[in-house]
Design an enzyme around this catalytic site. Sequence first.
Site, mmCIF file in Angstrom:
data_model
loop_
_atom_site.group_PDB
_atom_site.id
_atom_site.type_symbol
_atom_site.label_atom_id
_atom_site.label_comp_id
_atom_site.label_asym_id
_atom_site.label_seq_id
_atom_site.Cartn_x
_atom_site.Cartn_y
_atom_site.Cartn_z
ATOM 1 N N HIS A 38 0.863 -1.188 0.000
ATOM 2 C CA HIS A 38 0.000 0.000 0.000
ATOM 3 C C HIS A 38 0.899 1.239 0.000
ATOM 4 O O HIS A 38 1.464 1.599 1.032
ATOM 5 C CB HIS A 38 -0.905 0.017 1.231
ATOM 6 C CG HIS A 38 -1.884 -1.108 1.289
ATOM 7 N ND1 HIS A 38 -2.969 -1.189 0.440
ATOM 8 C CD2 HIS A 38 -1.952 -2.205 2.098
ATOM 9 C CE1 HIS A 38 -3.665 -2.285 0.721
ATOM 10 N NE2 HIS A 38 -3.071 -2.914 1.717
ATOM 11 N N HIS A 48 -0.790 -6.813 -4.969
ATOM 12 C CA HIS A 48 -0.795 -8.053 -4.180
ATOM 13 C C HIS A 48 -0.170 -9.155 -5.024
ATOM 14 O O HIS A 48 -0.330 -9.197 -6.243
ATOM 15 C CB HIS A 48 -2.242 -8.429 -3.828
ATOM 16 C CG HIS A 48 -2.438 -9.901 -3.596
ATOM 17 N ND1 HIS A 48 -2.853 -10.755 -4.597
ATOM 18 C CD2 HIS A 48 -2.247 -10.661 -2.495
ATOM 19 C CE1 HIS A 48 -2.935 -11.982 -4.116
ATOM 20 N NE2 HIS A 48 -2.571 -11.960 -2.851
ATOM 21 N N VAL A 100 2.374 -16.782 -4.123
ATOM 22 C CA VAL A 100 2.675 -18.073 -4.749
ATOM 23 C C VAL A 100 2.715 -19.115 -3.643
ATOM 24 O O VAL A 100 3.226 -18.850 -2.551
ATOM 25 C CB VAL A 100 3.992 -18.062 -5.560
ATOM 26 C CG1 VAL A 100 3.798 -17.354 -6.887
ATOM 27 C CG2 VAL A 100 5.124 -17.419 -4.788
ATOM 28 N N GLY A 126 -3.767 -19.830 11.849
ATOM 29 C CA GLY A 126 -2.524 -19.122 11.537
ATOM 30 C C GLY A 126 -2.357 -17.878 12.387
ATOM 31 O O GLY A 126 -3.240 -17.492 13.157
#
Length: 301
Positions: free
Chosen positions: A97, A107, A110, A260
């Site tokens: 940003h 953005h 992978v 997470g």
Amino acid sequence: MKIDIEAVKRYLLQLQDNICDALALEDGGEGFLEESWTRTEGGGGRSRVIEEGETFEKAGVNFSHVSGNALPASATALRPELAGRSFQAIGVSLVIHPHNPYVPTSHANVRFFVAEKEDEEPVWWFGGGYDLTPYYAFEEDVIHWHSTARQACLPFGEECYAEYKKWCDDYFFLKHRNEPRGVGGLFFDDLNSPGFEQSFALMQSVGNSFIPAYLPIVQRRKSMKYGERERDFQLYRRGRYVEFNLVYDRGTIFGLQTGGRTESILMSLPPLVKWRYDWSPEKGSPEAELYEKYLIPREWI
């Protein structure tokens, strides 16, 4: 078929280093703050963030390698045969940003997944891509972005870019707004054909092409003069980014469902944003041009 998880991990760690080095140099500030973290259920990661840099208001580049005994609902909704398998997920994800409204947000991601079950062949796939979210768009920038994406896809067939561009256009679409998030790029998922080596090579080509796709745009636009009007529109349009990430984004949903690290998962959100009630740009204004010329289905090259 032999898969090499360690090779994927080495590549992704190096990719994180390469992208962070390039962004830190371009930013010209104090560089990335790094935090390493571990996950109780298995695995961990390395999060790197720039906040209030010289060029980037917020930039995060995360590496994660997590594992668990069962895939979450977000991963098995379309593939119920994977329920009950253990998994490993490895990836690099980034969101940038910028301060200047003339520099687009971007953005990239992978990733590699493998789901395993005793006495059965592992099920694995690659995914990823990148997209561009301008506030005040320039056609030469969008053409450069898509041309670089096409070059990354060319070694894998003439149809590769067209397929992944369309997938990106379809994926980064806010259904409740009936508009795309930006001008697209590449998106692919569930890639395991024609085999591990070729699929891995494609993921690497996409990952390696992000900096050549994005940095020339940053360099062209980061010194352009702007005022309160442009900043206000940037903050308004950032609201669309937040809406997509919290409502639709598979990576965000997967990360939260697998327990997470919340700070790393929500690193993608911008530091400042605005929402207005039933606002639309004035006809003929630079802000209206974004909607009329860029936030539409279009072939750029």
